[in-house]
Write an enzyme that holds these catalytic residues in place. Structure first.
Site, PDB file in Angstrom:
ATOM      1  N   HIS A  91       3.352   2.717  12.746  1.00  0.00           N
ATOM      2  CA  HIS A  91       2.475   3.892  12.927  1.00  0.00           C
ATOM      3  C   HIS A  91       3.074   4.960  13.844  1.00  0.00           C
ATOM      4  O   HIS A  91       2.333   5.756  14.427  1.00  0.00           O
ATOM      5  CB  HIS A  91       1.106   3.476  13.471  1.00  0.00           C
ATOM      6  CG  HIS A  91       0.339   2.575  12.569  1.00  0.00           C
ATOM      7  ND1 HIS A  91      -0.887   2.036  12.909  1.00  0.00           N
ATOM      8  CD2 HIS A  91       0.617   2.094  11.328  1.00  0.00           C
ATOM      9  CE1 HIS A  91      -1.332   1.274  11.925  1.00  0.00           C
ATOM     10  NE2 HIS A  91      -0.424   1.299  10.954  1.00  0.00           N
TER      11      HIS A  91
ATOM     12  N   ASP B 269       6.111   0.645   6.850  1.00  0.00           N
ATOM     13  CA  ASP B 269       4.660   0.466   6.654  1.00  0.00           C
ATOM     14  C   ASP B 269       4.112   1.583   5.770  1.00  0.00           C
ATOM     15  O   ASP B 269       3.683   2.611   6.264  1.00  0.00           O
ATOM     16  CB  ASP B 269       3.968   0.469   8.020  1.00  0.00           C
ATOM     17  CG  ASP B 269       2.491   0.109   7.941  1.00  0.00           C
ATOM     18  OD1 ASP B 269       2.065  -0.471   6.921  1.00  0.00           O
ATOM     19  OD2 ASP B 269       1.766   0.427   8.890  1.00  0.00           O
TER      20      ASP B 269
ATOM     21  N   HIS C 262       0.834  -1.213   0.000  1.00  0.00           N
ATOM     22  CA  HIS C 262       0.000   0.000   0.000  1.00  0.00           C
ATOM     23  C   HIS C 262       0.863   1.254   0.000  1.00  0.00           C
ATOM     24  O   HIS C 262       1.804   1.384   0.772  1.00  0.00           O
ATOM     25  CB  HIS C 262      -1.028  -0.010   1.128  1.00  0.00           C
ATOM     26  CG  HIS C 262      -0.494  -0.012   2.516  1.00  0.00           C
ATOM     27  ND1 HIS C 262      -0.141   1.152   3.190  1.00  0.00           N
ATOM     28  CD2 HIS C 262      -0.285  -1.020   3.400  1.00  0.00           C
ATOM     29  CE1 HIS C 262       0.254   0.856   4.405  1.00  0.00           C
ATOM     30  NE2 HIS C 262       0.188  -0.461   4.569  1.00  0.00           N
TER      31      HIS C 262
ATOM     32  N   GLU D  80      -4.935   1.896   2.302  1.00  0.00           N
ATOM     33  CA  GLU D  80      -5.068   0.707   3.145  1.00  0.00           C
ATOM     34  C   GLU D  80      -5.234   1.091   4.605  1.00  0.00           C
ATOM     35  O   GLU D  80      -6.018   0.466   5.333  1.00  0.00           O
ATOM     36  CB  GLU D  80      -3.831  -0.185   2.981  1.00  0.00           C
ATOM     37  CG  GLU D  80      -3.921  -1.528   3.712  1.00  0.00           C
ATOM     38  CD  GLU D  80      -3.445  -1.485   5.149  1.00  0.00           C
ATOM     39  OE1 GLU D  80      -3.726  -2.442   5.899  1.00  0.00           O
ATOM     40  OE2 GLU D  80      -2.802  -0.490   5.565  1.00  0.00           O
ATOM     41  N   GLU D  81      -4.525   2.126   5.060  1.00  0.00           N
ATOM     42  CA  GLU D  81      -4.453   2.419   6.485  1.00  0.00           C
ATOM     43  C   GLU D  81      -5.781   2.844   7.091  1.00  0.00           C
ATOM     44  O   GLU D  81      -6.094   2.483   8.220  1.00  0.00           O
ATOM     45  CB  GLU D  81      -3.405   3.508   6.755  1.00  0.00           C
ATOM     46  CG  GLU D  81      -1.968   3.075   6.503  1.00  0.00           C
ATOM     47  CD  GLU D  81      -1.471   2.053   7.510  1.00  0.00           C
ATOM     48  OE1 GLU D  81      -2.262   1.563   8.338  1.00  0.00           O
ATOM     49  OE2 GLU D  81      -0.277   1.728   7.459  1.00  0.00           O
TER      50      GLU D  81
ATOM     51  N   ASP E 116       3.276  -6.419   3.357  1.00  0.00           N
ATOM     52  CA  ASP E 116       2.823  -5.357   4.259  1.00  0.00           C
ATOM     53  C   ASP E 116       3.140  -5.744   5.697  1.00  0.00           C
ATOM     54  O   ASP E 116       2.276  -5.681   6.577  1.00  0.00           O
ATOM     55  CB  ASP E 116       1.323  -5.095   4.077  1.00  0.00           C
ATOM     56  CG  ASP E 116       0.822  -3.919   4.917  1.00  0.00           C
ATOM     57  OD1 ASP E 116       1.667  -3.114   5.358  1.00  0.00           O
ATOM     58  OD2 ASP E 116      -0.392  -3.823   5.142  1.00  0.00           O
TER      59      ASP E 116
END
Length: 472
Positions: free
Chosen positions: A428, A296, A284, A330-331, A358
């Site tokens: 994140h 990520d 992503h 995606e997130e 991912d």
């Protein structure tokens, strides 16, 4: 001269055709480790563009950059697939403190703590939000306390990731519901805000963001939600044990705006024998905004791009059409993955295999496969080819959020599985940055994905086992 060139070309094709699978895979790894492009691409995504939150200017810069880089590879097709995505903005940096009552005639004492708004959260009031705070570990404890003890307070979810679970993704799955559904559950009992312990196995000062939802909550019932660093979660919990009357203050300025147009980025090598059978690799393109999204999922993006380049550099002419798909959103929405599947079904495209990366750019350990027994048994027969590269994990399991919607009764979905022990240190958070990605580990992952795609393209797998035959 043309005749000599033709003879050289034919000779090269014969040599390539006569190579064993071991030799072809060795060439793939050699190309990736000596002539890889993934690290350079990631450097640009991370350091020249940065965090790529869905709907942001950086996300659109990433779309333009990756499309241009795929076009440079000389693929048969490169295009953008439109998709409407949510646009949530963080606003000014968040601020929070713990306030304890004065002793005697002293003044109130405040201790600053590290927080960040959760993706999708509303803002606090303009002057911030201050209230008493109550700690819970799960939704059952919330229910036991009930409205009598929750109304008008901030709920502090403090269930840590379980440290003795070897699979860190399993540990993450064991506590992420408090982040995602915490506001919905707390609002039932009249809470005015939510603070969630960061999804992180180690103790540090970095809050980790991530998506949350309000479900069907009316707008006037929605409450602000933030993550607190693990160090400060420990501090807050300790202070609450000494003084249950302390107050917590936080201010955040986030906002949900109207959806905006973005794109999935797609490149294709058209198959020489079965062009209507599709194999895809992807990651992503969007990321959270605190860091630059290197693990990520910048790593998955550049590894997937390099799969197609490595196939070409290794002299492999795929029998089936191989696509790289860089999914948007995606997130905080999965709009890109859902749109890709929607269009594929509208066109009647036959996706026989999909592989997603991912899980970070760490050392690859293997793959998990979502498929039937017959397919998995044939895939297991390829496992010895990966032994020289210390790829040992071939297990049934999930694939990836973006390729998941493509699942059918006959196809195979897979996910690259790198070593996960350090992944949630960065997930994140502000330290998901380029310097935390090791070049060699990243390139090993790209080669490992390419090797699996090569084998699947060459051999295919048994589509349906006897147990999975579709009955009339």
């Amino acid at each position: 001269m043309k005749r000599i060139f033709l003879l050289i070309t034919l000779s090269s094709s014969i040599i390539s055709f006569s190579q064993t699978d071991e030799q072809v895979i060795r060439e793939i790894y050699t190309q990736s480790l000596t002539n890889g492009k993934s690290y350079d691409w990631l450097n640009h995504l991370s350091n020249q563009i940065g965090g790529r939150l869905s709907g942001s200017l950086n996300a659109e810069k990433a779309v333009a950059y990756t499309k241009a880089e795929l076009e440079k590879l000389g693929l048969d097709k490169v295009w953008l697939q439109p998709v409407m995505v949510p646009k949530w903005v963080r606003g000014a940096k968040e601020f929070a403190y713990i306030e304890t009552a004065p002793s005697g005639f002293g003044t109130k004492k405040t201790t600053n703590v590290n927080i960040c708004a959760l993706g999708g959260s509303i803002a606090t009031p303009a002057m911030g939000l201050k209230a008493n705070i109550v700690e819970v570990k799960n939704f059952d404890e919330l229910e036991v306390l009930g409205k009598e003890h929750i109304e008008g307070k901030i709920v502090f979810y403090n269930r840590p990731m379980q440290p003795d679970v070897i699979s860190t993704f399993e540990a993450y799955g064991g506590c992420v519901n408090q982040r995602y559904m915490g506001a919905v559950e707390a609002a039932k009992y009249g809470a005015v805000g939510v603070i969630v312990r960061s999804m992180n196995l180690r103790l540090d000062d970095l809050p980790h963001t991530g998506s949350m939802t309000y479900g069907n909550l009316p707008v006037n019932k929605r409450i602000p939600s933030a993550a607190i660093s693990t160090n400060d979660a420990e501090l807050l919990s300790s202070m609450l044990k000494l003084d249950k009357s302390l107050k917590f203050y936080f201010k955040q300025n986030c906002k949900q705006l109207d959806d905006v147009l973005s794109h999935n980025v797609i490149g294709e090598i058209t198959g020489s024998e079965f062009p209507n059978e599709y194999i895809i690799v992807g990651g992503h393109l969007d990321s959270w905004d605190l860091g630059d999204g290197s693990h990520d999922d910048g790593a998955g993006v550049v590894q997937s791009m390099d799969v197609l380049r490595l196939l070409m550099e290794s002299g492999i002419k795929p029998k089936r059409s191989i696509r790289v798909v860089l999914f948007m959103n995606e997130e905080n929405g999965l709009r890109g993955g859902n749109k890709y599947t929607e269009v594929a079904k509208q066109k009647g495209e036959n996706h026989i295999f999909a592989l997603e990366s991912d899980a970070g750019g760490f050392t690859p350990r293997g793959f998990s496969f979502d498929c039937n027994d017959a397919s998995f048994n044939q895939i297991l027969s390829w496992k010895p080819l990966f032994k020289p590269y210390f790829i040992h994990y071939f297990e049934r399991g999930g694939s990836g959020a973006d390729v998941g919607p493509l699942k059918s009764n006959t196809n195979v979905l897979a996910g690259l599985r790198p070593d996960s022990q350090r992944y949630f240190d960065h997930h994140h958070a502000a330290n998901d940055t380029f310097e935390h990605v090791n070049k060699r580990e990243l390139e090993l992952g790209a080669a490992t994905m390419t090797a699996l795609v090569y084998l699947y393209d060459k051999y295919g797998v048994n589509p349906i086992s006897n147990d999975d035959q579709i009955k009339d």
